[in-house]
Design a protein around this motif. Structure first.
Motif, short mmCIF file in Angstrom:
data_model
loop_
_atom_site.label_atom_id
_atom_site.label_comp_id
_atom_site.label_asym_id
_atom_site.label_seq_id
_atom_site.Cartn_x
_atom_site.Cartn_y
_atom_site.Cartn_z
N VAL A 292 49.40 -26.59 -30.45
CA VAL A 292 48.61 -26.56 -31.67
C VAL A 292 48.67 -25.14 -32.22
CG1 VAL A 292 46.32 -26.92 -32.68
CG2 VAL A 292 47.08 -28.34 -30.75
N TYR A 293 49.22 -24.98 -33.43
CA TYR A 293 49.34 -23.66 -34.06
C TYR A 293 48.16 -23.43 -34.98
CZ TYR A 293 54.05 -23.52 -32.21
OH TYR A 293 55.12 -23.50 -31.35
N LEU A 294 47.49 -22.30 -34.77
CA LEU A 294 46.29 -21.96 -35.52
C LEU A 294 46.53 -20.75 -36.42
CD1 LEU A 294 43.81 -22.10 -32.51
CD2 LEU A 294 44.20 -23.89 -34.19
N SER A 295 45.96 -20.79 -37.59
CA SER A 295 45.98 -19.66 -38.50
C SER A 295 44.55 -19.15 -38.62
CB SER A 295 46.52 -20.09 -39.86
OG SER A 295 46.48 -19.01 -40.76
N VAL A 296 44.34 -17.86 -38.35
CA VAL A 296 43.00 -17.28 -38.38
C VAL A 296 42.92 -16.32 -39.55
CG1 VAL A 296 41.30 -15.93 -37.10
CG2 VAL A 296 42.84 -17.47 -35.87
N LEU A 297 42.01 -16.59 -40.47
CA LEU A 297 41.79 -15.72 -41.61
C LEU A 297 40.75 -14.69 -41.21
CD1 LEU A 297 42.39 -15.10 -44.58
CD2 LEU A 297 40.51 -16.61 -45.17
N ALA B 245 50.07 -26.51 -37.73
CA ALA B 245 51.06 -27.48 -37.25
C ALA B 245 50.75 -27.87 -35.81
CB ALA B 245 52.46 -26.88 -37.32
N VAL B 246 51.29 -29.01 -35.41
CA VAL B 246 51.21 -29.46 -34.02
C VAL B 246 52.59 -29.97 -33.64
CG1 VAL B 246 50.18 -31.08 -32.40
CG2 VAL B 246 48.77 -30.07 -34.19
N GLU B 247 53.12 -29.45 -32.55
CA GLU B 247 54.41 -29.91 -32.04
C GLU B 247 54.17 -30.63 -30.71
OE1 GLU B 247 56.99 -26.55 -31.66
OE2 GLU B 247 57.22 -26.32 -33.82
N VAL B 248 54.65 -31.86 -30.60
CA VAL B 248 54.49 -32.66 -29.40
C VAL B 248 55.84 -32.74 -28.70
CG1 VAL B 248 53.80 -34.91 -28.49
CG2 VAL B 248 52.66 -33.99 -30.50
N PRO C 222 48.10 -35.87 -24.49
CA PRO C 222 48.86 -34.65 -24.21
C PRO C 222 47.97 -33.48 -23.82
CG PRO C 222 49.36 -35.51 -26.41
CD PRO C 222 48.27 -36.32 -25.86
N GLU C 223 48.48 -32.64 -22.96
CA GLU C 223 47.83 -31.37 -22.61
C GLU C 223 47.96 -30.45 -23.82
OE1 GLU C 223 45.63 -28.94 -20.37
OE2 GLU C 223 46.34 -30.86 -19.59
N LEU C 224 46.87 -29.80 -24.21
CA LEU C 224 46.88 -28.97 -25.41
C LEU C 224 47.19 -27.51 -25.08
CD1 LEU C 224 43.70 -30.39 -27.16
CD2 LEU C 224 46.07 -30.99 -27.60
N ILE C 225 48.05 -26.92 -25.89
CA ILE C 225 48.38 -25.50 -25.79
C ILE C 225 48.10 -24.90 -27.17
CG2 ILE C 225 50.21 -23.81 -25.39
CD1 ILE C 225 51.65 -26.10 -23.80
N PHE C 226 47.24 -23.89 -27.22
CA PHE C 226 46.89 -23.27 -28.49
C PHE C 226 47.65 -21.96 -28.66
CE2 PHE C 226 43.15 -25.82 -27.40
CZ PHE C 226 43.08 -26.61 -28.53
N LYS C 227 48.23 -21.79 -29.85
CA LYS C 227 48.97 -20.56 -30.18
C LYS C 227 48.61 -20.14 -31.60
CE LYS C 227 52.98 -21.19 -27.23
NZ LYS C 227 54.44 -21.23 -27.17
N ILE C 228 48.71 -18.84 -31.84
CA ILE C 228 48.47 -18.31 -33.18
C ILE C 228 49.77 -18.43 -33.98
CG2 ILE C 228 47.93 -16.23 -34.51
CD1 ILE C 228 45.52 -17.36 -33.08
N ASP C 229 49.64 -18.94 -35.21
CA ASP C 229 50.78 -19.08 -36.12
C ASP C 229 50.92 -17.77 -36.90
OD1 ASP C 229 52.75 -19.86 -37.83
OD2 ASP C 229 51.58 -21.40 -38.85
N HIS C 230 52.03 -17.08 -36.70
CA HIS C 230 52.26 -15.79 -37.35
C HIS C 230 53.13 -15.92 -38.60
CE1 HIS C 230 50.36 -13.50 -34.15
NE2 HIS C 230 51.01 -14.26 -33.29
N SER C 231 53.39 -17.13 -39.07
CA SER C 231 54.30 -17.31 -40.20
C SER C 231 53.76 -16.71 -41.50
CB SER C 231 54.62 -18.79 -40.39
OG SER C 231 53.46 -19.51 -40.70
N MET C 232 52.44 -16.72 -41.69
CA MET C 232 51.86 -16.12 -42.91
C MET C 232 52.09 -14.61 -42.92
SD MET C 232 50.55 -18.53 -44.75
CE MET C 232 49.24 -17.90 -45.75
N GLU C 233 51.85 -13.97 -41.78
CA GLU C 233 52.08 -12.52 -41.67
C GLU C 233 53.55 -12.21 -41.91
OE1 GLU C 233 50.75 -11.47 -37.76
OE2 GLU C 233 48.89 -12.59 -38.06
N TYR C 234 54.43 -13.02 -41.33
CA TYR C 234 55.86 -12.82 -41.49
C TYR C 234 56.26 -12.98 -42.96
CZ TYR C 234 60.88 -13.29 -40.77
OH TYR C 234 62.24 -13.12 -40.84
#
Length: 127
Positions: free
Chosen positions: A51-56, A39-42, A96-108
């Protein structure tokens, strides 16, 4: 339409561009694991995009946080290139200035599913 319509469209465009760059352009050793943009929230003024990232994880749960941190570091190193590509493809006055974060919704979600399974409730008809 509501206030968030423009931010939603811009977020979706940014998500597509970053996903495409991850697939084809970015060649960083920190991006060795499988990464997807969930996902991306502006912000309402368009100055920041999270920018939310999911890492497998490919090596198991013990190195999962280490791989997530490597992916975040690699994305932060490529932030200027990604932002430049977004500005070139979307034609914005201010990218926009980019901010990267890990998306923990799958783990949750896996955690909640495990809790529900552990409850061991029978699903019989109660007639």
């Amino acid at each position: 339409m509501g206030k968030g319509y423009r931010q939603g469209r811009l977020g979706e465009e940014i998500r597509k561009i970053v996903s495409e760059l991850l697939l084809r352009e970015l060649k960083d050793p920190g991006l060795s694991s499988m990464i997807s943009v969930t996902a991306v929230e502006v912000t309402s003024d368009g100055s920041y995009a999270t920018v939310y990232l999911s890492v497998l994880s490919t090596s198991g749960a013990e190195n999962e946080q280490e791989e997530q941190q490597k992916a975040l570091d690699a994305m932060n190193r490529a932030k200027g290139f990604i932002r430049n590509e977004i500005g070139r493809q979307v034609k914005l006055r201010h990218t926009p200035e980019l901010i990267f974060k890990i998306d923990h919704s799958m783990e949750y979600g896996r955690h909640i599913s495990k809790i529900i399974r552990d409850l061991d409730i029978d699903h019989e008809d109660e007639e």
